[in-house]
Design an enzyme around this catalytic site. Structure first.
Site, mmCIF file in Angstrom:
data_model
loop_
_atom_site.group_PDB
_atom_site.id
_atom_site.type_symbol
_atom_site.label_atom_id
_atom_site.label_comp_id
_atom_site.label_asym_id
_atom_site.label_seq_id
_atom_site.Cartn_x
_atom_site.Cartn_y
_atom_site.Cartn_z
ATOM 1 C CG PHE A 66 -0.333 0.329 2.511
ATOM 2 C CD1 PHE A 66 -0.314 1.625 2.987
ATOM 3 C CD2 PHE A 66 0.247 -0.674 3.274
ATOM 4 C CE1 PHE A 66 0.275 1.921 4.210
ATOM 5 C CE2 PHE A 66 0.831 -0.391 4.488
ATOM 6 C CZ PHE A 66 0.845 0.916 4.958
ATOM 7 C CB THR A 67 4.272 2.091 1.249
ATOM 8 O OG1 THR A 67 4.981 1.066 0.560
ATOM 9 C CG2 THR A 67 4.026 1.674 2.694
#
Length: 193
Positions: A66-67
């Site tokens: 998700f980063t």
């Protein structure tokens, strides 16, 4: 994960997948096709950029990350553009399922969704390629409201008033025939929340 190796591959692709709030089935299908058909390997004669992972019968390791959806607010990462966990896990599992259907299921490996993982990548080359679906290309007209607000904030922080704007904002003499009825000043309809 937790000191235990849960997955590994030999030659192939390591896919770090960032899932956005705006991603749909269309983006998923595009990414599956692109990943499996991307020509990043050499052929039998040593010619670079001519074979895909499917051509070479190599493996694919997928890691949800998700980063990759990070937007920086100053020096602090903001992940509001990442799909929420529950939706993202379903999307990620669907992505893996589509990869397995389009290729050989035994050659598609993955990490553990949502877990803190130590990922070791031996990059051959090194070659790292960023892929985005066509709908994800940045069009200024399609920026989200928050991104527009962020851009306005950054412009405001760096903007220094020019001489002409200082003159415009100076109070006018009431006897000045060009003075307006008070409708001057900040006429912007955009306001910060």
């Amino acid at each position: 994960v937790g000191g235990e190796q849960i997955s590994s591959i030999g030659r192939g692709l390591c896919v770090l997948l960032g899932i956005s709030l705006e991603d749909t089935q269309r983006e998923l299908e595009h990414m599956v096709r692109k990943i499996l058909n991307l020509r990043v390997f050499e052929d039998e004669s040593g010619k670079h950029w001519s074979k895909s992972v499917m051509d070479k019968q190599y493996e694919v390791l997928c890691v949800s990350q998700f980063t990759l959806q990070c937007i920086l607010k100053g020096n602090k990462p903001d992940y509001h553009m990442a799909m929420p966990t529950e939706q993202a896990e379903c999307f990620y599992n669907n992505f893996l399922e589509q990869l397995r259907k389009a290729y050989k299921p035994e050659l598609i490996k993955d990490g553990k969704f949502g877990a803190y993982m130590q990922v070791h990548i031996q990059n051959d080359g090194p070659v790292t390629i960023e892929l985005e679906s066509p709908a994800a290309t940045v069009d200024p007209k399609q920026l989200t409201k928050l991104e527009k607000q962020q851009q306005r904030k950054e412009k405001t922080r760096t903007k220094v008033p020019s001489e002409s704007s200082r003159e415009r904002n100076a109070p006018r003499n009431k006897e000045d025939p060009s003075a307006s009825s008070g409708a001057e000043g900040d006429v912007s309809s955009e306001r910060e929340p």
